[in-house]
Motif scaffolding. Structure first.
Motif, PDB file in Angstrom:
ATOM      1  N   ASN A   1     -60.091 -45.405  -6.014  1.00  0.00           N
ATOM      2  CA  ASN A   1     -61.198 -46.278  -5.609  1.00  0.00           C
ATOM      3  C   ASN A   1     -60.759 -47.482  -4.794  1.00  0.00           C
ATOM      4  N   ASN A   2     -59.458 -47.630  -4.573  1.00  0.00           N
ATOM      5  CA  ASN A   2     -58.971 -48.826  -3.885  1.00  0.00           C
ATOM      6  C   ASN A   2     -57.898 -48.494  -2.860  1.00  0.00           C
ATOM      7  N   ARG A   3     -58.146 -47.422  -2.094  1.00  0.00           N
ATOM      8  CA  ARG A   3     -57.213 -47.109  -1.011  1.00  0.00           C
ATOM      9  C   ARG A   3     -57.384 -48.192   0.046  1.00  0.00           C
ATOM     10  N   LYS A   4     -56.290 -48.874   0.344  1.00  0.00           N
ATOM     11  CA  LYS A   4     -56.354 -50.058   1.207  1.00  0.00           C
ATOM     12  C   LYS A   4     -55.810 -49.742   2.590  1.00  0.00           C
ATOM     13  N   PRO A   5     -56.318 -50.440   3.603  1.00  0.00           N
ATOM     14  CA  PRO A   5     -55.724 -50.273   4.933  1.00  0.00           C
ATOM     15  C   PRO A   5     -54.304 -50.828   4.938  1.00  0.00           C
ATOM     16  N   SER A   6     -53.513 -50.351   5.872  1.00  0.00           N
ATOM     17  CA  SER A   6     -52.123 -50.771   6.004  1.00  0.00           C
ATOM     18  C   SER A   6     -52.030 -52.293   6.065  1.00  0.00           C
ATOM     19  N   GLY A   7     -51.118 -52.851   5.257  1.00  0.00           N
ATOM     20  CA  GLY A   7     -50.897 -54.294   5.283  1.00  0.00           C
ATOM     21  C   GLY A   7     -51.683 -55.058   4.243  1.00  0.00           C
ATOM     22  N   ALA A   8     -52.737 -54.467   3.682  1.00  0.00           N
ATOM     23  CA  ALA A   8     -53.514 -55.170   2.652  1.00  0.00           C
ATOM     24  C   ALA A   8     -52.795 -55.082   1.311  1.00  0.00           C
ATOM     25  N   SER A   9     -52.989 -56.107   0.462  1.00  0.00           N
ATOM     26  CA  SER A   9     -52.371 -56.097  -0.868  1.00  0.00           C
ATOM     27  C   SER A   9     -52.947 -54.967  -1.706  1.00  0.00           C
ATOM     28  N   GLU A  10     -52.110 -54.365  -2.528  1.00  0.00           N
ATOM     29  CA  GLU A  10     -52.543 -53.260  -3.382  1.00  0.00           C
ATOM     30  C   GLU A  10     -53.187 -53.777  -4.662  1.00  0.00           C
ATOM     31  N   SER A  11     -54.027 -52.923  -5.231  1.00  0.00           N
ATOM     32  CA  SER A  11     -54.728 -53.251  -6.472  1.00  0.00           C
ATOM     33  C   SER A  11     -53.943 -52.718  -7.671  1.00  0.00           C
ATOM     34  N   THR A  12     -54.311 -53.179  -8.846  1.00  0.00           N
ATOM     35  CA  THR A  12     -53.898 -52.512 -10.080  1.00  0.00           C
ATOM     36  C   THR A  12     -54.997 -52.734 -11.119  1.00  0.00           C
ATOM     37  N   VAL A  13     -54.778 -52.215 -12.326  1.00  0.00           N
ATOM     38  CA  VAL A  13     -55.859 -52.198 -13.328  1.00  0.00           C
ATOM     39  C   VAL A  13     -56.315 -53.606 -13.730  1.00  0.00           C
ATOM     40  N   LEU A  14     -57.586 -53.715 -14.082  1.00  0.00           N
ATOM     41  CA  LEU A  14     -58.170 -54.986 -14.512  1.00  0.00           C
ATOM     42  C   LEU A  14     -57.619 -55.414 -15.872  1.00  0.00           C
ATOM     43  N   GLY A  15     -57.512 -54.491 -16.804  1.00  0.00           N
ATOM     44  CA  GLY A  15     -57.092 -54.844 -18.169  1.00  0.00           C
ATOM     45  C   GLY A  15     -58.239 -55.427 -18.947  1.00  0.00           C
ATOM     46  N   PRO A  16     -58.060 -55.563 -20.274  1.00  0.00           N
ATOM     47  CA  PRO A  16     -59.177 -55.948 -21.145  1.00  0.00           C
ATOM     48  C   PRO A  16     -59.347 -57.454 -21.349  1.00  0.00           C
ATOM     49  N   PHE A  17     -58.534 -58.300 -20.720  1.00  0.00           N
ATOM     50  CA  PHE A  17     -58.523 -59.712 -21.115  1.00  0.00           C
ATOM     51  C   PHE A  17     -59.167 -60.657 -20.102  1.00  0.00           C
ATOM     52  N   HIS A  18     -59.864 -60.107 -19.112  1.00  0.00           N
ATOM     53  CA  HIS A  18     -60.568 -60.987 -18.180  1.00  0.00           C
ATOM     54  C   HIS A  18     -61.757 -61.631 -18.877  1.00  0.00           C
ATOM     55  N   VAL A  19     -62.039 -62.883 -18.520  1.00  0.00           N
ATOM     56  CA  VAL A  19     -63.172 -63.623 -19.069  1.00  0.00           C
ATOM     57  C   VAL A  19     -64.017 -64.068 -17.884  1.00  0.00           C
ATOM     58  N   ALA A  20     -65.327 -63.914 -18.008  1.00  0.00           N
ATOM     59  CA  ALA A  20     -66.195 -64.115 -16.840  1.00  0.00           C
ATOM     60  C   ALA A  20     -66.320 -65.581 -16.430  1.00  0.00           C
ATOM     61  N   ASP A  21     -66.287 -66.492 -17.376  1.00  0.00           N
ATOM     62  CA  ASP A  21     -66.715 -67.863 -17.084  1.00  0.00           C
ATOM     63  C   ASP A  21     -65.584 -68.890 -17.162  1.00  0.00           C
ATOM     64  N   ALA A  22     -64.416 -68.518 -16.643  1.00  0.00           N
ATOM     65  CA  ALA A  22     -63.304 -69.478 -16.630  1.00  0.00           C
ATOM     66  C   ALA A  22     -63.680 -70.669 -15.729  1.00  0.00           C
ATOM     67  N   PRO A  23     -63.101 -71.842 -15.994  1.00  0.00           N
ATOM     68  CA  PRO A  23     -63.462 -73.040 -15.225  1.00  0.00           C
ATOM     69  C   PRO A  23     -62.875 -73.025 -13.808  1.00  0.00           C
ATOM     70  N   GLU A  24     -63.651 -73.547 -12.834  1.00  0.00           N
ATOM     71  CA  GLU A  24     -63.104 -73.752 -11.487  1.00  0.00           C
ATOM     72  C   GLU A  24     -62.309 -75.049 -11.500  1.00  0.00           C
ATOM     73  N   LEU A  25     -61.089 -75.002 -10.961  1.00  0.00           N
ATOM     74  CA  LEU A  25     -60.172 -76.133 -11.046  1.00  0.00           C
ATOM     75  C   LEU A  25     -59.753 -76.571  -9.659  1.00  0.00           C
ATOM     76  N   PRO A  26     -59.359 -77.848  -9.516  1.00  0.00           N
ATOM     77  CA  PRO A  26     -58.837 -78.301  -8.219  1.00  0.00           C
ATOM     78  C   PRO A  26     -57.478 -77.671  -7.949  1.00  0.00           C
ATOM     79  N   MET A  27     -57.209 -77.396  -6.683  1.00  0.00           N
ATOM     80  CA  MET A  27     -55.931 -76.789  -6.303  1.00  0.00           C
ATOM     81  C   MET A  27     -54.793 -77.622  -6.880  1.00  0.00           C
ATOM     82  N   GLY A  28     -53.772 -76.937  -7.463  1.00  0.00           N
ATOM     83  CA  GLY A  28     -52.631 -77.622  -8.048  1.00  0.00           C
ATOM     84  C   GLY A  28     -52.771 -77.884  -9.528  1.00  0.00           C
ATOM     85  N   ALA A  29     -53.941 -77.627 -10.090  1.00  0.00           N
ATOM     86  CA  ALA A  29     -54.157 -77.892 -11.523  1.00  0.00           C
ATOM     87  C   ALA A  29     -53.169 -77.089 -12.367  1.00  0.00           C
ATOM     88  N   ASN A  30     -52.907 -77.595 -13.581  1.00  0.00           N
ATOM     89  CA  ASN A  30     -52.069 -76.852 -14.526  1.00  0.00           C
ATOM     90  C   ASN A  30     -52.985 -76.083 -15.474  1.00  0.00           C
TER      91      ASN A  30
END
Ligand code: CU
Ligand code: FE
Ligand code: FE
Lengths: 294, 294
Positions: A93-122
């Motif tokens: 489902n994720n055949r990419k054109p040449s040069g594009a980054s490849e995908s891998t599995v999502l896994g079970p630990f994604h959370v939908a509502d993580a906070p948006e942070l300023p660049m550089g945040a820890n």
């Protein structure tokens, strides 16, 4: 003889007789799926010639796998993962054109509502583990920066646990964050070095791995979902190539292009700028998004 | 690169990479089984190219199937049955020499401790349904009678239910019995004409049959397990060839050699001898046992 069958079942005509019954299916795709699954199942049975006892063992394994599932645990996804089926579906489902980054599995630990942070945040909220800084650019396949790309990142801590696995021990949203690129497509954030971890192995799938002489570990990685208007969303990881399990990921998620060198840095000046106490790890990795196929 | 893998997973090498991990399996047969299942699964995925949503539907179907199972219900056996896998395993494990009676699936309604009855007994304990007399001989492949053959028979009633499905409605051990042949190998007993019945279709497997435009019915039959010293035990059915579902058994159990004509008889003299009130059904069927392979 009824129009809905091709005669009685025999060892020789088993596939034709069984799939012949699907002639009345209203959903053409379901019919196709069941035709192929039936054919492949019968091929497997004919090649293996299981005894009645082996057949019953398979029935009971599938039953235990279903009964291990609950709101928090999906043992059939684990089974799909350890048999390489999840990665195969991801690849298809994720055949990419040449040069594009490849995908891998999502896994079970994604959370939908993580906070948006300023660049550089820890994203490390509990100061546990070895400091790390990650930076790079989000680019298109011509190498031009993508502005307003959204980077959703999550990772395990220095003991191999995600926050959702240690509620009350880790702070909520520990080691998760959402970042948005500016005009130069650059991103950076601070975190801690992740550790390898086992997939849940106290169920039937873990037992199967044990019987097959396989370990349940995934090499250390960070998860990403990167999206931008006009581009295909990329779900991927970056991996530590020096991890002991890098060549034997239990779920086959590693790809060569997803290896990102984790460099140990001794530089008191930079450490001070990052508010790190001493030595730290540094990872540089660019992601290249494929344009949407309208 | 670890000795236990052949490189990173790709769409092209997926089978080799996944089965390569089984190299350390201690059980050679388990390794063989998982190698074949993995290969056939990957072949199916590559042929079907499922979307992520279709993959998830498959995961959830398997999960529901496992969760439908309890002490009384085995939904994965039903799935195996309706995909012809149970019959295929039966066929592979019961290849008979020429002239011997063919086997078919055991089914879920056998009971271990049915009563042994004198030849000619009526296994119908509630006088419900149309009277029937069944008779024949148990023979070896040379046509010689087998003495001391044990015939374990069970059947559904005139509404398509087994006693164990209607506890408190049907008497215990209704329409079940065990008979033992004398020197002439002859058997006979009285019963009632069985009716077609649906396999349990209120679960995921029933839903699948519905989506495929398939009905859940099995044509009317009697079940047998016939055993004798020195011979292979035969698990089989006889079927009513005039049943409306005889060409579309939901579990593919019908074989041509298992059709046994159910004849309607109007013969007041014989009816009286059998203690039947009027017309009755008659079935004549011989069973031929294969000699044990040492
Ligand atoms: Cu027909
Ligand atoms: Fe992970
Ligand atoms: Fe039955």
């Amino acid at each position: 003889m009824g129009a809905d069958e091709k005669g009685y079942f025999t060892e020789g005509n088993s596939v034709e007789v069984v799939t012949g019954r699907n002639a009345g299916a209203k959903d053409e795709r379901l019919k196709e799926v069941m035709d192929v699954i039936t054919r492949k199942l019968h091929e497997a049975v004919k090649e293996l010639e299981p005894t009645q006892e082996e057949w019953m063992q398979a029935i009971l394994f599938l039953t235990r796998t279903g009964q291990m599932c609950n709101e928090w645990r999906q043992e059939f996804i684990l089974l799909s993962d350890v048999l390489g089926v999840s990665m195969l579906v991801d690849a298809i489902n994720n055949r990419k054109p040449s040069g594009a980054s490849e995908s891998t599995v999502l896994g079970p630990f994604h959370v939908a509502d993580a906070p948006e942070l300023p660049m550089g945040a820890n994203i490390c909220l509990d100061s546990k583990g070895e400091d790390m800084v990650i930076e790079g650019r989000i680019l298109d396949t011509e190498g031009k920066p993508i502005a307003n790309a959204v980077i959703d990142v999550w990772q395990a801590n220095d003991e191999g646990f995600y926050d959702v696995q240690q509620k009350g021990i880790q702070p909520d949203f520990n080691l998760r964050g959402i970042f948005r690129t500016g005009p130069n497509g650059h991103y950076w954030f601070r975190a801690v070095k992740p550790k390898y971890y086992p997939i849940p192995d106290d169920g039937p799938v873990g037992q199967l791995l044990g019987h097959l002489g396989r370990h349940p570990y995934r090499p250390a990685h960070l998860h990403y979902i990167i999206s931008a208007d006009g581009f295909e969303t990329l779900t991927t990881h970056i991996f530590d190539p020096d991890d002991p399990y890098i060549h034997s990921d239990a779920v086959f998620g590693v790809k060569k292009s997803l290896l990102a060198k984790f460099n140990r840095v001794n530089d008191p000046g930079r450490a001070k700028r990052y508010e790190f106490a001493g030595d730290f790890w540094e990872v540089a990795h660019n992601f290249v998004l494929a344009r949407s196929r309208t």
